[in-house]
Design an enzyme around this catalytic site. Structure first.
Site, PDB file in Angstrom:
ATOM      1  N   ALA A 139      70.733  44.343  14.934  1.00 14.05           N
ATOM      2  CA  ALA A 139      70.744  44.484  13.620  1.00 14.05           C
ATOM      3  C   ALA A 139      71.644  43.295  12.941  1.00 14.05           C
ATOM      4  O   ALA A 139      72.385  43.636  12.313  1.00 14.05           O
ATOM      5  CB  ALA A 139      71.144  45.850  13.116  1.00 14.05           C
TER       6      ALA A 139
ATOM      7  N   GLY B  81      77.360  37.444   9.758  1.00 15.59           N
ATOM      8  CA  GLY B  81      78.701  37.641  10.483  1.00 15.59           C
ATOM      9  C   GLY B  81      78.225  37.524  11.797  1.00 15.59           C
ATOM     10  O   GLY B  81      79.179  36.820  12.602  1.00 15.59           O
ATOM     11  N   HIS B  82      77.286  37.950  12.500  1.00 17.13           N
ATOM     12  CA  HIS B  82      77.113  37.707  13.858  1.00 17.13           C
ATOM     13  C   HIS B  82      76.891  36.266  14.220  1.00 17.13           C
ATOM     14  O   HIS B  82      77.164  35.775  15.162  1.00 17.13           O
ATOM     15  CB  HIS B  82      75.880  38.702  14.396  1.00 17.13           C
ATOM     16  CG  HIS B  82      76.242  40.088  14.359  1.00 17.13           C
ATOM     17  ND1 HIS B  82      75.583  40.958  13.591  1.00 17.13           N
ATOM     18  CD2 HIS B  82      76.982  41.105  14.918  1.00 17.13           C
ATOM     19  CE1 HIS B  82      76.012  42.092  13.624  1.00 17.13           C
ATOM     20  NE2 HIS B  82      76.683  42.313  14.599  1.00 17.13           N
TER      21      HIS B  82
ATOM     22  N   GLN C   8      79.872  55.021  22.475  1.00 16.81           N
ATOM     23  CA  GLN C   8      80.875  54.752  21.501  1.00 16.81           C
ATOM     24  C   GLN C   8      80.445  55.538  20.243  1.00 16.81           C
ATOM     25  O   GLN C   8      81.115  55.359  19.253  1.00 16.81           O
ATOM     26  CB  GLN C   8      81.234  53.460  21.360  1.00 16.81           C
ATOM     27  CG  GLN C   8      79.868  52.388  20.640  1.00 16.81           C
ATOM     28  CD  GLN C   8      80.038  51.073  20.583  1.00 16.81           C
ATOM     29  OE1 GLN C   8      80.225  50.359  21.549  1.00 16.81           O
ATOM     30  NE2 GLN C   8      80.555  50.596  19.168  1.00 16.81           N
TER      31      GLN C   8
ATOM     32  N   GLY D 280      84.289  40.213  15.749  1.00 20.72           N
ATOM     33  CA  GLY D 280      84.337  39.719  14.565  1.00 20.72           C
ATOM     34  C   GLY D 280      85.911  40.724  13.876  1.00 20.72           C
ATOM     35  O   GLY D 280      86.226  41.804  14.611  1.00 20.72           O
TER      36      GLY D 280
ATOM     37  N   LYS E  54      86.193  41.950  11.398  1.00 19.76           N
ATOM     38  CA  LYS E  54      85.758  43.107  10.509  1.00 19.76           C
ATOM     39  C   LYS E  54      86.365  44.550  11.270  1.00 19.76           C
ATOM     40  O   LYS E  54      86.716  45.313  10.616  1.00 19.76           O
ATOM     41  CB  LYS E  54      84.512  43.298  10.008  1.00 19.76           C
ATOM     42  CG  LYS E  54      84.024  44.092   8.827  1.00 19.76           C
ATOM     43  CD  LYS E  54      82.836  44.738   8.947  1.00 19.76           C
ATOM     44  CE  LYS E  54      82.793  45.944   8.925  1.00 19.76           C
ATOM     45  NZ  LYS E  54      81.877  46.477  10.037  1.00 19.76           N
TER      46      LYS E  54
ATOM     47  N   ARG F 160      75.656  48.385   8.895  1.00 18.08           N
ATOM     48  CA  ARG F 160      75.638  49.912   8.299  1.00 18.08           C
ATOM     49  C   ARG F 160      75.453  49.636   6.746  1.00 18.08           C
ATOM     50  O   ARG F 160      75.067  50.574   5.960  1.00 18.08           O
ATOM     51  CB  ARG F 160      76.839  50.673   8.628  1.00 18.08           C
ATOM     52  CG  ARG F 160      76.821  51.064  10.124  1.00 18.08           C
ATOM     53  CD  ARG F 160      77.927  52.102  10.272  1.00 18.08           C
ATOM     54  NE  ARG F 160      77.619  52.669  11.593  1.00 18.08           N
ATOM     55  CZ  ARG F 160      78.238  52.407  12.860  1.00 18.08           C
ATOM     56  NH1 ARG F 160      79.296  51.386  12.755  1.00 18.08           N
ATOM     57  NH2 ARG F 160      78.342  52.938  14.015  1.00 18.08           N
TER      58      ARG F 160
END
Ligand code: PAF
Length: 286
Positions: A39, A43-44, A68, A154, A156, A194
């Site tokens: 997804a 950022g990726h 996870q 990342g 984040k 998300r």
């Protein structure tokens, strides 16, 4: 068709991943790994571009890791869009997509879990009790399967990044771990797979998270006690319309221990809910 638009080669097993990486290393190329759950967003892609800037070859893994996710979390509805992801990765310059099936990661009889103490505790660790053990286990496997020179994550997911740094030190995994700054939407919302869950009304509120974290960082830097600045931030998140606040805290930037006073590099970190969507973000203090 330009090179960057060529279909991306795919490895779907540990032997095929290892064979390709061995060929590159034999030719003297350095290899970076960017682990993801797909997804993909900007950022990726920033991780992939950075990987290509520091290594000759970039491998991206996509694996939605069941271990996870807690029993009531979003494993089932986590967005999956492999064909689109492959196109995005090709245009960002990735060299190989690693798509392991669940059986390659967790073969029958799988019985090993890696827990990283210390940095996994508190913050998200309090609200997602099995999460970091699942992350540490799958990341250790990806690193051992591929043997990259460098792996990029990342900022984040800041606590995750610290967990992974600790993991490779403790287990002597020969790889350099690099954190890459968070990529944000125009209004400052941290990019996340998300974010797709947010309704338009929630999306408007979501942008306040980064703003409030910036204000909390400014207050602490301006001399307010970390605990006081964090309390102010939690009240602001509530006022903004966040439906539940898991935490908003100022912590040591590396060990993530709680800070009474701002006497070392620090980070303000938060997790808060908008309806059924849990958002996380963080910023450096100072
Ligand atoms: O950050 C993520 O996407 C995941 O936690 C990771 C590092 C790929 C492990 O599954």
């Amino acid at each position: 068709m330009t090179d960057s638009a060529m279909p991306l080669p795919i490895a779907d097993s540990v032997p095929s991943l290892r064979a390709q990486i061995a060929l590159w290393k034999k030719a003297g190329d350095t290899v970076a790994l960017v682990p993801t759950m797909g997804a993909l967003h900007e950022g990726h892609l920033a991780l992939v571009r950075r990987a290509k800037a520091v290594c000759a070859k970039a491998v991206v893994s996509i694996f939605v890791n069941p271990t996870q996710f807690g029993p009531n979390e979003d494993y089932g509805r986590y967005p999956r869009q492999e064909a689109k992801d492959a196109e995005l990765l090709a245009s960002a310059g990735a060299d190989l997509l690693y798509l392991p099936p669940v059986e390659a990661m967790y073969p029958r009889g799988f019985s090993t879990t890696i827990t990283v103490d210390g940095v996994s505790k508190g913050l998200c660790g309090d609200f997602r009790p099995i999460h970091f053990a699942g992350v540490a286990t799958v990341v250790a496997k990806l690193l051992l399967q591929g043997g990259p020179d460098r792996a990029l994550f990342g900022e984040k997911d800041y606590q995750q990044l610290q967990v992974i740094k600790r993991l490779v030190i403790d287990l002597d995994i020969p790889v350099a771990i690099e954190g890459v700054p968070t990529v944000r939407e125009a209004d400052g919302l941290a990019m996340s797979s998300r974010n797709a869950y947010l309704s338009p009304a929630e999306r408007a509120i979501a942008a306040r998270l980064n703003v409030i974290l910036g204000e909390v960082a400014g207050r602490a830097k301006g001399g307010e006690w970390p605990a006081q600045a964090a309390q102010w931030g939690r009240a602001e998140l509530e006022k903004a319309g966040f439906t539940k606040i898991d935490y908003l805290e100022i912590r040591d930037a590396e060990s993530l221990v709680a800070l009474e006073r701002l006497d070392r590099p620090a980070r303000v970190l938060a997790a808060a809910w908008l309806g059924k969507t849990r958002l996380i973000d963080n910023r450096a203090v100072g």
